[in-house]
Every structure is written in C-alpha cells, then in structure tokens.
Design an enzyme around this catalytic site. Sequence first.
Site, PDB file in Angstrom:
ATOM      1  N   TYR A  27       0.832  -1.199   0.000  1.00 12.97           N
ATOM      2  CA  TYR A  27       0.000   0.000   0.000  1.00 12.97           C
ATOM      3  C   TYR A  27       0.873   1.258   0.000  1.00 12.97           C
ATOM      4  O   TYR A  27       0.633   2.194  -0.778  1.00 12.97           O
ATOM      5  CB  TYR A  27      -0.917  -0.011   1.220  1.00 12.97           C
ATOM      6  CG  TYR A  27      -1.809   1.210   1.327  1.00 12.97           C
ATOM      7  CD1 TYR A  27      -2.858   1.415   0.431  1.00 12.97           C
ATOM      8  CD2 TYR A  27      -1.612   2.154   2.329  1.00 12.97           C
ATOM      9  CE1 TYR A  27      -3.677   2.533   0.531  1.00 12.97           C
ATOM     10  CE2 TYR A  27      -2.435   3.273   2.433  1.00 12.97           C
ATOM     11  CZ  TYR A  27      -3.457   3.458   1.534  1.00 12.97           C
ATOM     12  OH  TYR A  27      -4.263   4.564   1.633  1.00 12.97           O
ATOM     13  N   LYS A  29       1.201   4.386  -2.921  1.00  8.21           N
ATOM     14  CA  LYS A  29       0.962   5.805  -2.635  1.00  8.21           C
ATOM     15  C   LYS A  29       2.205   6.645  -2.909  1.00  8.21           C
ATOM     16  O   LYS A  29       2.100   7.816  -3.317  1.00  8.21           O
ATOM     17  CB  LYS A  29       0.490   5.979  -1.192  1.00  8.21           C
ATOM     18  CG  LYS A  29      -0.886   5.374  -0.926  1.00  8.21           C
ATOM     19  CD  LYS A  29      -1.953   5.980  -1.852  1.00  8.21           C
ATOM     20  CE  LYS A  29      -3.334   5.457  -1.584  1.00  8.21           C
ATOM     21  NZ  LYS A  29      -4.371   6.082  -2.436  1.00  8.21           N
ATOM     22  N   THR A  87     -13.244   5.158   6.573  1.00  8.81           N
ATOM     23  CA  THR A  87     -13.882   4.660   5.359  1.00  8.81           C
ATOM     24  C   THR A  87     -13.745   3.141   5.288  1.00  8.81           C
ATOM     25  O   THR A  87     -13.109   2.512   6.143  1.00  8.81           O
ATOM     26  CB  THR A  87     -13.239   5.263   4.093  1.00  8.81           C
ATOM     27  OG1 THR A  87     -11.912   4.720   3.943  1.00  8.81           O
ATOM     28  CG2 THR A  87     -13.168   6.779   4.183  1.00  8.81           C
TER      29      THR A  87
END
Length: 324
Positions: A204, A208, A241
């Site tokens: 991840y 990014k 989220t």
Amino acid sequence: MSHLYVNVKALCVTALCSHVVPSLLHTVLPKQNGRVAIVTGGTRGMGLETARHLASLGMHVVIAGNEREEGAAAVKKIHEEGSKGKGNYQVFEFVFLDLTSLKSVRQFVQKFRDRGLPLHVLVNNAGTMLVPERQTEDGFEFHFGLNYLGHFLLTNLLLDVLKRSGRHGCCSRIVNMSSATHYAGVLDMNDLDRRTCYSSHGAYSQSKLALVLFTYYLQEQLTAGNFPVTVNAVDPGMVDTALYDNLWSLAQAMKKPVAKILFRSPAEGASTAIYTAAASEMEGVGGCYLYNGQKTQSSDLSYNSELQAELWKKSCELVGLQEA
C-alpha cells in the site's frame, strides 16, 4: 499481540496528530458551471463526497467505479438531494470502470472520448488498502495495479482531452489521492509486484509513493510543454472509510472506538481534494503535495528525479504506452 499493540498505538498517535477538522469544509468555492469532472471510486466514502461537492458547484460529474448497484444508488441519492433543494446539482452520472483491468480503463476512456465532452477535473481517488496478496487481471500486485497503474493509464489516455479543455488562467486539474503512508514507501524497480517478500502495508505504501512520484514527473512535463494542466497529490489524513475493512478481526475491534473519536469523516477527508480541484487559490498551481489545504513536504524519496523518470518509463512499459 505486541505487534498488534504497536500497530494500533501508532494508529492512535497518527490520528491524534492529524484530526484537525479542516476549515476547508467551510471554504466558499467558485461556481464550476460548464466544467466536467471525473472522480474515480466516487460511489462511496471520500469519492462520493468529492463528487457530490463538485456537482453542487455546478460541474457535470462522472463517477467512475466497478460497483454498478452502488453507482446507481449514488446517482439516485444525489438526484434526490437536488430535487429537494439541497444542492444546485447539474449532471451527475455513473460509468463503469474497473481500475484493476487495463482493458476496462481503455474501454472507459474510449466511451468518454466518443461523447465529445471536455474534461476539466480528474480526481484519481479510487483505492484499496491492506488486502492479502493477490494480483489484478493483468497480473500486477493488487495495490500497485489499482491504486497506481490503473490511474497512470487513465490519466495518460485522458491527457490530450485535459490539455484541450484547459486554458491559461483556467487550467484543467488532476488530483491524485495519496497518503501519509507514502513516507514509509520504498520502490524496488526489479520487484514492483513484491513477490520476494509480500507485506500488505508495504504494498500500500509503495502504491501511494508511486502516485507522488508520478505527480511530480507529470507536472514537470506539463510545465515544459506549457500546457494548461496542473497535477497535485493530496493527503486526506486518517479517514473512517471502508478502506479499513481489510484489517483483521482483533485490529478491527480495536480500531472502531478510535475511529469514532479521532478519525476524520469522509466529508472532512475529501475536503483537500475538493479544494485542490476547485479553489481559486489553486489556479495554475501544480506539482504540490497538500495536506489540510496546505503545501507540505512529501518524503525525501519522492523528490528523486531519477526515480521519477525510471518509474515513468517502467509504468509506460507495463501498461503498453509509448513513452512521451
């Protein structure tokens, strides 16, 4: 257990440092009538909040996502809000796009181009986080393929439309959704799929970081060509989220009370992306990493021009683009 404790403790400390409710939520943004935006991952969470806000400013918003039912529900919800006078929404629509499939990205772009619409704002928001080791349809590591490569191809295929749609004094804008995790990201150009030693956190972070490197390199090319397009990367902070749904059960249980108190809401998390996409102060401003609406230093590695160029060249090879 100690490893879990360390991770959750770090999560809490980061949340404490980042949870400053952005005044950006109350920023008055100029009307965007006649402008067209695409928001990836716009069916829920920060993507939906971004799309909703841009539509309320008068933009024709295309939300792009891979969940057709969610997309239809999002469009219905926004249209209902408009009919009740809760927003000055213009056109708000859903179009299918699976960023884990290069074929789907190309099909989406071709359909968009066939409509002859301009494009003034592209928000590369869709993402996934902390998924177990798996590959995309094209065989790429899942985080790298969805978060970065899909957006890399999408942006490049739409770049000529963005260039034609912008003008000096009213540039088209590209917004890449990065994350503070990029500070811990590393890139092994010989093992971008992380087959040697897989870590969901590492994968991840790498995706990014790649988005920030991509942002800086693309802006350099746009500036060199004097094109009326800007590109920026934004950090939304820690937001409550569905991205955290992939935490394992005990971590999920420990995260819930923390999130309610310390994490940002999707609307708060989306505020910097919205600001970057529409604020007058961001006119003609590109090549920045923004947090809370402020230009911020990204990782030292992200400014490595050789790595930026190397990643660009490698990305073009992976997605089948001729390097410009």
